[in-house]
Design a protein around this motif. Structure first.
Motif, PDB file in Angstrom:
ATOM      1  N   GLU A 482       0.832  -1.198   0.000  1.00  0.00           N
ATOM      2  CA  GLU A 482       0.000   0.000   0.000  1.00  0.00           C
ATOM      3  C   GLU A 482       0.869   1.252   0.000  1.00  0.00           C
ATOM      4  O   GLU A 482       1.964   1.268   0.557  1.00  0.00           O
ATOM      5  CB  GLU A 482      -0.930  -0.005   1.213  1.00  0.00           C
ATOM      6  CG  GLU A 482      -1.963  -1.115   1.153  1.00  0.00           C
ATOM      7  CD  GLU A 482      -2.980  -1.004   2.262  1.00  0.00           C
ATOM      8  OE1 GLU A 482      -2.860  -0.057   3.069  1.00  0.00           O
ATOM      9  OE2 GLU A 482      -3.876  -1.850   2.326  1.00  0.00           O
ATOM     10  N   LYS A 483       0.319   2.304  -0.609  1.00  0.00           N
ATOM     11  CA  LYS A 483       1.071   3.546  -0.741  1.00  0.00           C
ATOM     12  C   LYS A 483       0.259   4.720  -0.211  1.00  0.00           C
ATOM     13  O   LYS A 483      -0.964   4.679  -0.164  1.00  0.00           O
ATOM     14  CB  LYS A 483       1.427   3.786  -2.206  1.00  0.00           C
ATOM     15  CG  LYS A 483       2.233   2.651  -2.845  1.00  0.00           C
ATOM     16  CD  LYS A 483       2.431   2.888  -4.323  1.00  0.00           C
ATOM     17  CE  LYS A 483       3.160   1.695  -4.962  1.00  0.00           C
ATOM     18  NZ  LYS A 483       3.319   1.862  -6.414  1.00  0.00           N
ATOM     19  N   VAL A 484       0.957   5.740   0.199  1.00  0.00           N
ATOM     20  CA  VAL A 484       0.339   6.996   0.631  1.00  0.00           C
ATOM     21  C   VAL A 484       0.632   8.043  -0.437  1.00  0.00           C
ATOM     22  O   VAL A 484       1.800   8.298  -0.766  1.00  0.00           O
ATOM     23  CB  VAL A 484       0.886   7.449   1.999  1.00  0.00           C
ATOM     24  CG1 VAL A 484       0.297   8.801   2.380  1.00  0.00           C
ATOM     25  CG2 VAL A 484       0.591   6.407   3.069  1.00  0.00           C
ATOM     26  N   GLN A 485      -0.423   8.619  -0.992  1.00  0.00           N
ATOM     27  CA  GLN A 485      -0.251   9.638  -2.032  1.00  0.00           C
ATOM     28  C   GLN A 485      -0.191  11.019  -1.391  1.00  0.00           C
ATOM     29  O   GLN A 485      -0.935  11.319  -0.457  1.00  0.00           O
ATOM     30  CB  GLN A 485      -1.396   9.570  -3.037  1.00  0.00           C
ATOM     31  CG  GLN A 485      -1.390   8.304  -3.867  1.00  0.00           C
ATOM     32  CD  GLN A 485      -2.450   8.343  -4.963  1.00  0.00           C
ATOM     33  OE1 GLN A 485      -3.325   9.198  -4.958  1.00  0.00           O
ATOM     34  NE2 GLN A 485      -2.337   7.417  -5.904  1.00  0.00           N
ATOM     35  N   LEU A 486       0.680  11.856  -1.920  1.00  0.00           N
ATOM     36  CA  LEU A 486       0.878  13.208  -1.394  1.00  0.00           C
ATOM     37  C   LEU A 486       0.224  14.242  -2.315  1.00  0.00           C
ATOM     38  O   LEU A 486       0.446  14.233  -3.537  1.00  0.00           O
ATOM     39  CB  LEU A 486       2.377  13.511  -1.270  1.00  0.00           C
ATOM     40  CG  LEU A 486       3.145  12.713  -0.214  1.00  0.00           C
ATOM     41  CD1 LEU A 486       4.644  12.889  -0.427  1.00  0.00           C
ATOM     42  CD2 LEU A 486       2.761  13.155   1.177  1.00  0.00           C
ATOM     43  N   PRO A 489       3.865  17.144  -3.104  1.00  0.00           N
ATOM     44  CA  PRO A 489       5.036  16.261  -3.101  1.00  0.00           C
ATOM     45  C   PRO A 489       6.171  16.831  -2.252  1.00  0.00           C
ATOM     46  O   PRO A 489       6.309  18.049  -2.089  1.00  0.00           O
ATOM     47  CB  PRO A 489       5.438  16.193  -4.579  1.00  0.00           C
ATOM     48  CG  PRO A 489       4.211  16.596  -5.323  1.00  0.00           C
ATOM     49  CD  PRO A 489       3.504  17.591  -4.455  1.00  0.00           C
ATOM     50  N   SER A 513       8.149   0.616  -2.984  1.00  0.00           N
ATOM     51  CA  SER A 513       6.867   1.326  -3.125  1.00  0.00           C
ATOM     52  C   SER A 513       7.012   2.847  -3.057  1.00  0.00           C
ATOM     53  O   SER A 513       6.049   3.535  -2.722  1.00  0.00           O
ATOM     54  CB  SER A 513       5.853   0.844  -2.073  1.00  0.00           C
ATOM     55  OG  SER A 513       5.613  -0.535  -2.223  1.00  0.00           O
ATOM     56  N   LYS A 515       7.407   6.308  -5.149  1.00  0.00           N
ATOM     57  CA  LYS A 515       7.320   6.910  -6.470  1.00  0.00           C
ATOM     58  C   LYS A 515       8.181   8.153  -6.435  1.00  0.00           C
ATOM     59  O   LYS A 515       7.802   9.187  -5.885  1.00  0.00           O
ATOM     60  CB  LYS A 515       5.876   7.264  -6.826  1.00  0.00           C
ATOM     61  CG  LYS A 515       5.712   7.705  -8.280  1.00  0.00           C
ATOM     62  CD  LYS A 515       4.249   7.869  -8.656  1.00  0.00           C
ATOM     63  CE  LYS A 515       4.119   8.265 -10.125  1.00  0.00           C
ATOM     64  NZ  LYS A 515       2.700   8.438 -10.514  1.00  0.00           N
ATOM     65  N   VAL A 527       6.265  11.571  -4.681  1.00  0.00           N
ATOM     66  CA  VAL A 527       4.816  11.818  -4.713  1.00  0.00           C
ATOM     67  C   VAL A 527       4.037  10.682  -4.055  1.00  0.00           C
ATOM     68  O   VAL A 527       2.868  10.846  -3.735  1.00  0.00           O
ATOM     69  CB  VAL A 527       4.323  12.025  -6.164  1.00  0.00           C
ATOM     70  CG1 VAL A 527       4.941  13.269  -6.753  1.00  0.00           C
ATOM     71  CG2 VAL A 527       4.640  10.815  -7.026  1.00  0.00           C
ATOM     72  N   GLU A 528       4.674   9.539  -3.852  1.00  0.00           N
ATOM     73  CA  GLU A 528       4.053   8.409  -3.141  1.00  0.00           C
ATOM     74  C   GLU A 528       5.110   7.724  -2.292  1.00  0.00           C
ATOM     75  O   GLU A 528       6.286   7.656  -2.686  1.00  0.00           O
ATOM     76  CB  GLU A 528       3.467   7.383  -4.121  1.00  0.00           C
ATOM     77  CG  GLU A 528       2.167   7.793  -4.760  1.00  0.00           C
ATOM     78  CD  GLU A 528       1.616   6.686  -5.651  1.00  0.00           C
ATOM     79  OE1 GLU A 528       0.499   6.867  -6.166  1.00  0.00           O
ATOM     80  OE2 GLU A 528       2.311   5.665  -5.838  1.00  0.00           O
ATOM     81  N   TYR A 529       4.689   7.213  -1.145  1.00  0.00           N
ATOM     82  CA  TYR A 529       5.610   6.464  -0.300  1.00  0.00           C
ATOM     83  C   TYR A 529       4.850   5.327   0.373  1.00  0.00           C
ATOM     84  O   TYR A 529       3.613   5.361   0.482  1.00  0.00           O
ATOM     85  CB  TYR A 529       6.296   7.369   0.723  1.00  0.00           C
ATOM     86  CG  TYR A 529       5.383   8.043   1.721  1.00  0.00           C
ATOM     87  CD1 TYR A 529       4.991   7.387   2.892  1.00  0.00           C
ATOM     88  CD2 TYR A 529       4.922   9.348   1.512  1.00  0.00           C
ATOM     89  CE1 TYR A 529       4.161   8.008   3.813  1.00  0.00           C
ATOM     90  CE2 TYR A 529       4.101   9.972   2.429  1.00  0.00           C
ATOM     91  CZ  TYR A 529       3.724   9.292   3.584  1.00  0.00           C
ATOM     92  OH  TYR A 529       2.902   9.903   4.498  1.00  0.00           O
ATOM     93  N   SER A 531       3.116   2.746   3.071  1.00  0.00           N
ATOM     94  CA  SER A 531       2.305   3.070   4.248  1.00  0.00           C
ATOM     95  C   SER A 531       3.019   2.807   5.557  1.00  0.00           C
ATOM     96  O   SER A 531       2.591   3.286   6.603  1.00  0.00           O
ATOM     97  CB  SER A 531       1.002   2.262   4.208  1.00  0.00           C
ATOM     98  OG  SER A 531       1.280   0.872   4.183  1.00  0.00           O
TER      99      SER A 531
END
Length: 625
Positions: A482-486, A489, A513, A515, A527-529, A531
């Motif tokens: 799973e990823k967390v979107q920002l 960024p 994971s 981005k 922009v994504e990291y 969870s």
């Protein structure tokens, strides 16, 4: 005159000796292997001045025919193979026919032998040249004496370590022979003093006791496993007894001692988190296989081999050891108890009878009552996952006043984990791996005191919660992507020296994971990291991850996931001097009992230590002789 010429046999033998005869232990190895191939049941080795003065090997094997004496010291003269096909099915220890030729070229060598089909004889070689050949006394077997080693190659002395080091290497070689051939009786004597002796009765555990001591043999666990290509047998020692180097991991192929980094690492991986940093297990394993899938003709010393199905063998070793360890209750006894050997006489009578934990004054069996209490607390969710139990740790205590310095068990678990209602598939609630414990109290706000019918137990509360959280975190990091979107960024700027390293590791970061893109000469934008990044300071943790990966030469995604799990579990667990009430102690113990490996923290430190009733009674002089 031609420039190219064929070297004299004496010179070629000295050249070969540089590979075969590296040091005194190499000579011992070659000579003992010859005795094993001669079907000896008894092999005796005498050493003087760590082998530099004298090495003598005596056996009761088949002996050498007098008719073969003239070829005994010729290079590539052997009775072990006769065609190139034999190289692909080698079962003997020796086969190259180089040992005696190489040894005799750099020493004074005497061979006495008697085969029942011919007459006994004696041959003496000096620097590769025969100086004596005469009849000898009749004694079944062969005796080889090597004197004045390297007398004619003085440069080799510089590469021989101290006498103590050389003696240690000889002992190591003889110990490995004892493990690989338990049906042969070995005796090793240094400067007139016997170092060890085995009976040759085929009992490997008895040999472990003779070499490593009774206390080591007492905690040896048998290993047996089979696959279509391999058969694995031997013993592993429980993880409470370790060594500071890998030399005690003894692996052999078809009873041949070998050195293989990959197989050694498979053993270490099997002890995953059960060993402290820079500590290694004691292991004795032998792998039987078809000689056609292993090439032993790689190096003159014959300790390096090539196995055609090495990955399958690695997996077999790792999984079989894990299976054995998982079936054990790995709670170590106290330090004093591990060094104290109980007398072999009948167990002494003690003044005070042992407490019967099967019945208490109120007539309630604690084992049964504990089951009832636990089932009552969980009637609303009989199939709770391990994750749910961690999250309910604090909920069980909502009606109790908690001291201000107590760290809640789920306080630092990321919000994304708390909101997730799916269970962790790999680790589910199972039958507890710990025995029944009755909690007595807490010592210095750090250790939980417990007892049962076998004695007193101390549990390190920090190590216990480390294990619980480690397994929880690791399963989330390992099994979920799973990823967390920002919305906004994060942009990071690094020095030019770091930019080169980060560019090389961008794919590794994406495998974790992230981005991440390069947006300038020195700038990177995320922009994504994943969870599992700490929600309290995600920007700081992301920078720390990038720094760590960019400065790691041999980066492994799986290894980093584990390192992250260990770091997070250590940082978020209860520390010393945190006082718990009895209910919190019980909850911690219950959660620990459902762990996959509840005996050590992720760093390999023990969680629970056992003090036996016998030991405590002995300390108080309550034992009646």
């Amino acid at each position: 005159m031609a420039n190219i010429q064929v070297l004299d046999p004496i010179i070629t033998n000295k050249i070969a000796a540089g590979e075969v005869v590296e040091r005194p232990s190499s000579i011992v190895k070659e000579l003992v292997e010859n005795s094993i191939d001669a079907n000896a049941s008894y092999i005796e080795v005498f050493i003087e001045e760590s082998g530099m003065k004298s090495i003598k090997v005596i056996d009761d094997g088949d002996g050498i025919l007098k008719e073969d004496a003239s070829l005994l010291f010729e290079r590539h003269a052997t009775s072990k193979i006769s065609s190139d096909y034999d190289l692909f099915s080698i079962r003997t220890m020796g086969f190259r026919g180089e040992a005696l030729a190489s040894i005799s070229s750099v020493s004074r060598t005497i061979v006495k032998s008697f085969n029942e089909s011919s007459a006994p004889f004696l041959i003496e070689m000096y620097g590769g040249e025969e100086v004596v050949r005469e009849p000898a006394a009749e004694r079944k077997g062969t005796e080889v004496i090597v004197l004045d080693l390297f007398f004619n190659t003085p440069a080799r002395y510089k590469y021989v370590s101290s006498l103590t080091t050389e003696a240690g290497k000889i002992i190591d070689v003889m110990q490995k022979f004892s493990f690989n051939h338990p049906n042969i009786s070995f005796k090793l004597t240094f400067d007139g003093k016997q170092r060890f002796r085995t009976k040759g009765n085929g009992n490997l555990k008895e040999i472990i006791a003779d070499i490593y001591g009774i206390n080591t043999a007492r905690i040896a666990l048998p290993v047996e496993a089979k696959s279509p290509d391999y058969s694995l047998t031997g013993y592993i020692i429980r993880p409470e007894m370790t060594r500071s180097n890998r030399n005690y991991i003894n692996i052999s192929i078809n009873n041949r001692m070998i050195r293989d980094f990959r197989l050694t690492n498979s053993v270490i991986r099997a002890y995953h988190t059960l060993l402290a940093k820079d500590k290694y297990p004691i292991v004795i394993l032998n792998v039987d296989m078809d000689p056609k899938i292993v090439d032993v003709n790689v190096h003159p010393a014959k300790t390096e081999v090539r196995i055609s199905k090495i990955k399958e063998l690695e997996a077999l070793i790792e999984e079989s050891i894990k299976k054995v360890l998982h079936g054990e209750t790995l709670i170590p006894d106290s330090i004093e108890h591990t060094t104290f050997q109980k007398p072999k006489i009948e167990k002494p009578r003690i003044e005070q009878e042992a407490i019967d934990f099967s019945s208490i004054t109120d007539g309630i069996n604690p084992w049964i009552q504990r089951e009832k209490d636990y089932s009552k607390e969980n009637t609303d969710s009989e199939d709770k996952t391990f994750r749910d139990n961690i999250l309910s740790y604090n909920n069980k205590n909502v009606d109790r006043e908690v001291p201000p310095n107590v760290s809640r068990a789920n306080e630092s678990i990321p919000q994304s984990f708390k909101d997730d209602t799916r269970g962790v598939t790999e680790v589910e609630v199972k039958k507890e791996r710990l025995p029944y414990f009755e909690i007595i109290g807490q010592f210095h706000g750090t250790y939980i005191l417990m007892q049962n019918e076998t004695g007193l137990y101390l549990m390190d509360q920090h190590a216990a919660q480390e294990r619980i959280k480690y397994e929880y975190y690791y399963n989330h990091i390992k099994n979920r992507d799973e990823k967390v979107q920002l919305l906004l960024p994060y942009t990071f700027e690094f020095a030019y020296d770091d930019v080169i390293k980060i560019d090389e590791k961008l794919n590794d970061l994406k495998n974790l994971s992230f981005k991440i893109e390069k947006t300038g000469m020195k700038n990177y934008t995320v922009v994504e990291y994943p969870s599992w990044i700490n929600q309290k300071d995600p920007e700081g943790d992301i920078r720390a991850v990038i720094d760590f990966i960019s400065n790691t030469d041999h980066f492994s995604v799986e290894d980093y996931k584990e390192e992250m799990s260990i770091m997070m579990s250590c940082k978020d667990s209860i520390k010393a001097n945190h006082y718990l009430d009895k209910r919190q102690m019980q909850n911690l113990l219950d959660e620990l009992g459902q762990c996959h490996s509840p005996f050590t923290c992720p760093h390999g430190r023990p969680i629970i230590i056992h003090f036996t009733t016998y030991e405590i009674e002995r300390m108080f002089n309550r034992i009646m002789k």
